[in-house]
Scaffold this active site. Structure first.
Site, PDB file in Angstrom:
ATOM      1  CE  LYS A  14     -31.639  12.892  36.230  1.00 52.58           C
ATOM      2  NZ  LYS A  14     -33.071  12.488  36.267  1.00 52.58           N
ATOM      3  CE1 TYR A  54     -31.841   7.078  34.669  1.00 53.11           C
ATOM      4  CE2 TYR A  54     -30.982   8.119  32.694  1.00 53.11           C
ATOM      5  CZ  TYR A  54     -31.438   8.215  33.989  1.00 53.11           C
ATOM      6  OH  TYR A  54     -31.519   9.439  34.606  1.00 53.11           O
ATOM      7  CG  ASN A 161     -35.300  14.528  38.449  1.00 53.30           C
ATOM      8  OD1 ASN A 161     -34.382  14.578  37.635  1.00 53.30           O
ATOM      9  ND2 ASN A 161     -35.734  13.397  38.971  1.00 53.30           N
ATOM     10  CG  HIS A 164     -28.662   9.784  38.667  1.00 53.57           C
ATOM     11  ND1 HIS A 164     -29.642   8.827  38.795  1.00 53.57           N
ATOM     12  CD2 HIS A 164     -27.504   9.196  39.084  1.00 53.57           C
ATOM     13  CE1 HIS A 164     -29.099   7.708  39.254  1.00 53.57           C
ATOM     14  NE2 HIS A 164     -27.802   7.901  39.430  1.00 53.57           N
ATOM     15  CD  GLU A 175     -25.750   5.343  39.491  1.00 55.78           C
ATOM     16  OE1 GLU A 175     -25.491   6.282  40.270  1.00 55.78           O
ATOM     17  OE2 GLU A 175     -26.907   4.964  39.236  1.00 55.78           O
TER      18      GLU A 175
END
Ligand code: GDP
Length: 199
Positions: A14, A54, A161, A164, A175
């Site tokens: 990310k 998302y 974080n 993904h 995905e």
């Protein structure tokens, strides 16, 4: 060949990971673990792409994210109403989802398609807990982030974080086609460990 040995999964470094110079580290860890890179690229996603990644239309997903968010408030003995008012788990999930879309479009991501034995579960294990504050040392999130939902929610932003990773086979399939064209996939080569480990 056993299908489990050829399982594929999507990892996105990310924008926090890319901007902190951790893309190489992330790639290296998955490589060393034994997974094979079969596609790799840098993408700066637009809102449309991010909304497909998302998807707010997935009510079940929104509820699950909201419920997870509420569970952390309970753990810390904090009142979620301070941040979210009287919102339902579903609506809180939608709000967190919007922060995720804002974040993933805030800079480039490095998209990686990995193949190998139990790729989905092995990648999730090395990624560590979604919430870095609970991620074990040795995992990517545990080693490279100290963020928490308490900090992130207070600032109305997504938890940073670093990566993904697809959560299950359906997500991985979805995905894969979202982030990669089949022409970008190069899987007709062998890693040396395929022979050492599995033949
Ligand atoms: P993942 O599959 O491990 O990424 O976890 P989820 O699908 O549950 O959540 C998606 C992303 O939302 C996570 O990677 C975090 O960046 C972010 N996130 C998850 N839970 C929270 C939360 O409670 N608060 C905030 N602000 N962000 C969250």
């Amino acid at each position: 060949m056993n299908d489990l040995q050829k399982e594929t999964t999507v990892v996105l470094v990310k924008p926090d990971g890319v901007k902190r110079g951790l893309a190489g580290e992330v790639i290296s860890r998955f490589e060393k673990m034994g997974l094979k890179i079969i596609a790799l690229k840098m993408v700066w996603a637009d809102k449309e792409m991010a909304a497909k990644h998302y998807p707010e239309s997935r009510a079940d997903l929104m509820k699950a994210i909201g419920e997870k968010t509420l569970a952390t408030y309970e753990k810390y003995g904090r009142d979620p109403k301070e941040e979210f008012g009287e919102l339902s788990a579903q609506k809180i999930g939608r709000m967190v989802n919007k922060w995720n879309i804002d974040f993933i479009t805030s800079g480039p991501v490095v998209a990686i398609l990995l193949e190998g034995a139990h790729a989905i579960d092995n990648v999730r294990a090395l990624a560590g807990n979604t919430l870095p504050v609970f991620a074990a040392p040795g995992t990517i999130r545990g080693d490279f982030s100290i963020d928490s939902p308490a900090l992130a929610n207070a600032k109305h932003r997504a938890v940073r974080n670093i990566i993904h990773a697809s959560g299950n086979p359906e997500e991985a399939k979805y995905e894969r086609q979202l982030w990669f064209r089949e022409g970008e996939v190069v899987d007709n080569y062998k890693r040396t460990d395929e022979e050492i480990m599995f033949e």
